[in-house]
Motif scaffolding. Structure first.
Motif, PDB file in Angstrom:
ATOM      1  N   SER A 143     -15.589   0.833  -3.347  1.00  0.00           N
ATOM      2  CA  SER A 143     -14.368   1.054  -2.658  1.00  0.00           C
ATOM      3  C   SER A 143     -13.899  -0.370  -2.978  1.00  0.00           C
ATOM      4  O   SER A 143     -13.275  -0.976  -3.997  1.00  0.00           O
ATOM      5  CB  SER A 143     -15.631   0.403  -0.931  1.00  0.00           C
ATOM      6  N   GLY A 144     -12.081  -0.262  -2.590  1.00  0.00           N
ATOM      7  CA  GLY A 144     -11.029  -0.822  -2.658  1.00  0.00           C
ATOM      8  C   GLY A 144     -11.275  -1.830  -1.650  1.00  0.00           C
ATOM      9  O   GLY A 144     -11.004  -3.116  -2.468  1.00  0.00           O
ATOM     10  N   SER A 145     -12.191  -1.975  -1.112  1.00  0.00           N
ATOM     11  CA  SER A 145     -12.662  -2.954   0.368  1.00  0.00           C
ATOM     12  C   SER A 145     -13.040  -4.143  -0.678  1.00  0.00           C
ATOM     13  O   SER A 145     -13.007  -5.348  -0.808  1.00  0.00           O
ATOM     14  CB  SER A 145     -13.012  -2.478   1.473  1.00  0.00           C
ATOM     15  N   TYR A 195      -2.218  -3.359   3.441  1.00  0.00           N
ATOM     16  CA  TYR A 195      -4.121  -3.620   4.269  1.00  0.00           C
ATOM     17  C   TYR A 195      -4.393  -3.043   2.559  1.00  0.00           C
ATOM     18  O   TYR A 195      -4.192  -2.378   1.847  1.00  0.00           O
ATOM     19  CB  TYR A 195      -3.837  -1.091   4.733  1.00  0.00           C
ATOM     20  N   HIS A 196      -5.584  -3.754   2.761  1.00  0.00           N
ATOM     21  CA  HIS A 196      -6.369  -4.056   2.158  1.00  0.00           C
ATOM     22  C   HIS A 196      -7.397  -3.935   2.526  1.00  0.00           C
ATOM     23  O   HIS A 196      -8.727  -4.470   1.481  1.00  0.00           O
ATOM     24  CB  HIS A 196      -6.971  -5.487   1.421  1.00  0.00           C
ATOM     25  N   GLY A 197      -7.999  -3.206   3.136  1.00  0.00           N
ATOM     26  CA  GLY A 197      -9.690  -2.805   3.414  1.00  0.00           C
ATOM     27  C   GLY A 197     -10.113  -3.224   4.568  1.00  0.00           C
ATOM     28  O   GLY A 197      -9.176  -3.498   5.453  1.00  0.00           O
ATOM     29  N   GLU A 207       1.031  -5.317  -1.942  1.00  0.00           N
ATOM     30  CA  GLU A 207       0.658  -4.121  -2.569  1.00  0.00           C
ATOM     31  C   GLU A 207       1.723  -3.874  -3.219  1.00  0.00           C
ATOM     32  O   GLU A 207       3.270  -3.812  -2.431  1.00  0.00           O
ATOM     33  CB  GLU A 207       0.529  -3.005  -1.144  1.00  0.00           C
ATOM     34  N   ASP A 227      -2.960  -5.139  -5.209  1.00  0.00           N
ATOM     35  CA  ASP A 227      -3.838  -4.438  -4.623  1.00  0.00           C
ATOM     36  C   ASP A 227      -3.125  -2.784  -5.249  1.00  0.00           C
ATOM     37  O   ASP A 227      -2.299  -2.453  -4.412  1.00  0.00           O
ATOM     38  CB  ASP A 227      -3.824  -5.067  -3.357  1.00  0.00           C
ATOM     39  N   VAL A 238      -4.236   0.061  -5.112  1.00  0.00           N
ATOM     40  CA  VAL A 238      -5.801   1.002  -4.870  1.00  0.00           C
ATOM     41  C   VAL A 238      -4.856   2.376  -4.469  1.00  0.00           C
ATOM     42  O   VAL A 238      -4.946   3.794  -5.079  1.00  0.00           O
ATOM     43  CB  VAL A 238      -6.105   0.649  -3.859  1.00  0.00           C
ATOM     44  N   ILE A 239      -3.589   2.766  -3.901  1.00  0.00           N
ATOM     45  CA  ILE A 239      -2.564   3.409  -3.810  1.00  0.00           C
ATOM     46  C   ILE A 239      -1.511   3.288  -4.697  1.00  0.00           C
ATOM     47  O   ILE A 239      -2.154   4.408  -5.197  1.00  0.00           O
ATOM     48  CB  ILE A 239      -1.872   3.256  -2.513  1.00  0.00           C
ATOM     49  N   LYS A 287      -9.350   4.496  -5.673  1.00  0.00           N
ATOM     50  CA  LYS A 287      -9.296   5.851  -5.194  1.00  0.00           C
ATOM     51  C   LYS A 287      -9.087   6.620  -6.104  1.00  0.00           C
ATOM     52  O   LYS A 287     -10.122   7.065  -6.604  1.00  0.00           O
ATOM     53  CB  LYS A 287      -8.190   5.557  -4.051  1.00  0.00           C
TER      54      LYS A 287
END
Ligand code: PLP
Length: 430
Positions: free
Chosen positions: A119-121, A147-149, A203, A235, A237-238, A262
């Motif tokens: 997971s990203g977390s 937001y980082h999980g 992010e 980060d 992730v997105i 993701k």
């Protein structure tokens, strides 16, 4: 206020009651909940999903931006089928893991070595662990509202009591936050705490509100982390979906470490972290005193197969196409909202869009404090959009997938026009 939908929801309602008997709130993710109960989705193909009552929606969420090609793309399904026939999980490395890591490293210049997580977390946890071990320091700085999980070390909103509940003070003592794009605040923080900071975590485009970190801000972050001996962690992730080499490839700032998730899992659970060779080498088990990083499903064969098929399809041209589509969509949706009586705005960056209502600021939001997370108007807009066959995050996040084209965007804008009219009717009556 429960605000029932106009579309049929009998089966979702029954399923929600059943789910609640086993799962608090009836699901396993906080972000998927909306009152009175979230619709249960049962199938998806391309950019369309169907719920258990047979209602169809255009999927503007793509599992929170993860399904960059929409649902069940043929080549991804084929890869998964082939892999499943050969076995789904092995406690050993494999060819697909080599290929997916190479595909990512070919795109992201800053990633010299990397590792996969589930997971990203977890990717964030391990990146921070790596930074702490490398620098010998414990504290981190993050952006307000970033937001980082679900890891307790990086709560999204340190101003919210609920978001901090259950987190020990000892964790919070190691966390400092700064507002997005405020170079002076970041300089002040480093001047005050510089010698304690292991990493600055950001992010490049914040999922919450789609706030864009300016090129100048990211360049300043690079300089300050270097000056104070901390690591810069992006980060992505997105934001990886925004450019062939992620957002960092577009802005030309090279972080020390990057986290991904993701889309690189092609619809299966995934995360990854990587970056500078000298930092990542600490995970090498052939080195004395190496850092532990285990995980039953790390580098899972199914995830690697789906991720590889997904990246193969995600060319620079396709990224450019959905970014243009997203920019057009954001501009048109913003125009509809500004012209309406709803006091709303749409912000965006490439294929990402976010709607805002009842902002705490004049004009577009520039930082987390400008946004209103639980606006009653946003809730009404979300419900009215579901009634018009549009599926997106309750908090207002939307994105394009490669399964979309101009025709779909026109269809969505038509449906949003009707959703806005419906909410306007309620606002006027109310
Ligand atoms: N980082 C960012 C920017 C995210 O948006 C998310 C999830 O939405 C995460 C990390 C956590 O990823 P995961 O949900 O896979 O744990």
């Amino acid at each position: 206020m429960d605000m029932p939908l106009d579309i049929p929801t009998e089966r979702s309602s029954q399923l929600a009651q059943r789910l609640r008997r086993s799962l608090p709130g009836g699901d396993t993710r906080t972000s998927t909940y909306y009152a009175p109960f979230p619709l249960s989705l049962s199938e998806g193909k391309g950019c369309r999903v169907r719920d258990v009552d047979g209602n169809e929606f255009i999927d503007l969420l793509s599992n929170f931006t993860a399904l960059v090609h929409g649902h069940a793309p043929d080549t991804v399904v084929r890869s998964l089928h082939e892999q499943a026939l050969m076995g789904t999980a092995f406690p050993a490395p494999g060819e697909a893991q080599a290929s997916l890591a190479e595909a990512i490293r070919d795109r992201v210049a800053s990633i010299e070595l990397m590792r996969f997580t589930n997971s990203g977390s977890e990717a964030i946890m391990m990146a921070v662990r790596a930074a702490r071990s490398f620098t010998g320091r414990a504290a981190i700085i993050k952006i307000d509202g970033g937001y980082h999980g679900s890891w307790e070390q990086v709560p999204m909103d340190v101003g919210s009591e609920a978001s901090l509940r259950g987190i020990p003070d000892s964790s919070l003592d190691l966390l400092h936050t700064v507002p997005m794009n405020d170079v002076q605040a970041l300089e002040n923080m480093f001047a005050l705490r510089g010698s304690e900071i292991a990493a600055f975590l950001i992010e490049p485009v914040m999922g919450e509100g789609v706030l864009v970190a300016s090129d100048d801000y990211l360049a300043a972050a690079k300089e300050l982390t270097e000056e104070y001996g901390a690591l810069l962690v992006f980060d992505e992730v997105i934001s990886f979906r925004l450019g062939f080499g992620g957002r960092q490839g577009q802005v030309g700032v090279k972080p020390d470490l990057t986290t991904l998730g993701k889309l690189i899992g092609g619809g299966l659970p995934v995360g990854a972290f990587g970056g500078r060779r000298d930092v990542m080498e600490s995970f090498d088990p052939t080195r004395p005193g190496n850092l532990e990083h285990a995980g039953t499903y790390n580098g899972n064969a199914m995830t690697m197969a789906a991720g590889l098929a997904t990246l193969d399809l995600l060319s620079a041209d396709e990224i450019g196409r959905i970014n243009s589509l997203g920019e057009h969509f954001t501009a048109e949706l913003d125009r509809l909202l500004v012209q309406s009586a709803l006091d709303g705005r749409a912000t965006g960056c490439g294929s990402l869009t976010h709607v805002h209502f009842e902002l705490n600021s004049e004009g577009m939001p520039a930082k987390f404090a400008d946004m209103r997370l639980s606006s009653p108007l946003l809730k009404q807009f979300h419900r009215a959009s579901l009634d018009q066959g549009l599926f997106f995050a309750t908090r207002g996040l939307m994105c394009m997938s490669t399964a979309m084209d101009e025709e779909v965007v026109d269809e969505m804008l038509g449906a949003f026009t009707l959703a806005i009219e419906k909410v306007e009717g309620k606002v006027r009556v109310g």
